[in-house]
Write an enzyme that holds these catalytic residues in place. Structure first.
Site: not given
Length: 180
Positions: A13-17
């Site tokens: 999913g989102c690479f920030w997470c």
């Protein structure tokens, strides 16, 4: 990092997470947010966000297998994102948010297959895993403002609402793996 450092590229999913999670583990040398699996060379965030390049948002992890095994990294990966949701993680929808493992070697592919079998056998998730196994052909780092996003923006509502619960789960389930 030692001379035996390895790299694995994961899309959850989102690479920030995912970056926020893996940066906290023992044996991690570097986590770089970026893109893999697509058809456009050096894609921009806007291009990948369109869902038309075939890239996934990923993190490229450099780790010391003497401190944390690939198996442990994969089990953490499968536990802290939804590997049963095709092209989606929470409110993030599109192929750029797919669950994917980009392997560099046959050994990494085999380790991923074994982790998938283990997670499936243990029925960690009620639905079948849809995580793709893809050979890494290229990794493109994201712009600087995407790197260490959580560390630099903890007050951001996205970080508080989406990332912090994942970090709480990491601490509850994998305390022995944390770099504290």
């Amino acid at each position: 990092m030692s001379d035996t450092s390895e790299q694995i590229t994961l899309g959850g999913g989102c690479f920030w997470c995912t970056e926020a999670i893996f940066e906290q583990l023992k044996g991690i040398g570097q986590v770089t947010s970026g893109y893999a699996g697509g058809s456009v060379k050096n894609p921009t965030y806007a291009q990948v966000s369109s869902g038309r390049t075939g890239h996934a948002e990923v993190i490229d992890i450099t780790f010391d297998p003497g401190q944390i095994s690939l198996h442990d990294l994969l089990i953490i990966f499968f536990t802290l994102h939804d590997p049963t949701s095709k092209n989606r993680q929470g409110a993030d929808i599109g192929p750029q948010y797919r669950s994917a493992i980009f392997y560099r070697t046959p050994k990494q592919k085999q380790a991923a297959e074994q982790a998938i079998a283990e997670i499936t056998t243990q029925q960690v998730w009620p639905n079948p895993l849809v995580t793709t196994l893809e050979p890494l052909t290229a990794f493109y780092p994201a712009d600087d403002y995407h790197q260490r996003y959580y560390a630099e923006n903890q007050g951001n509502s996205y970080c508080q609402v989406v990332i912090e619960p994942k970090i709480a789960t990491l601490r509850a389930k994998f305390l022995d793996k944390l770099n504290i």
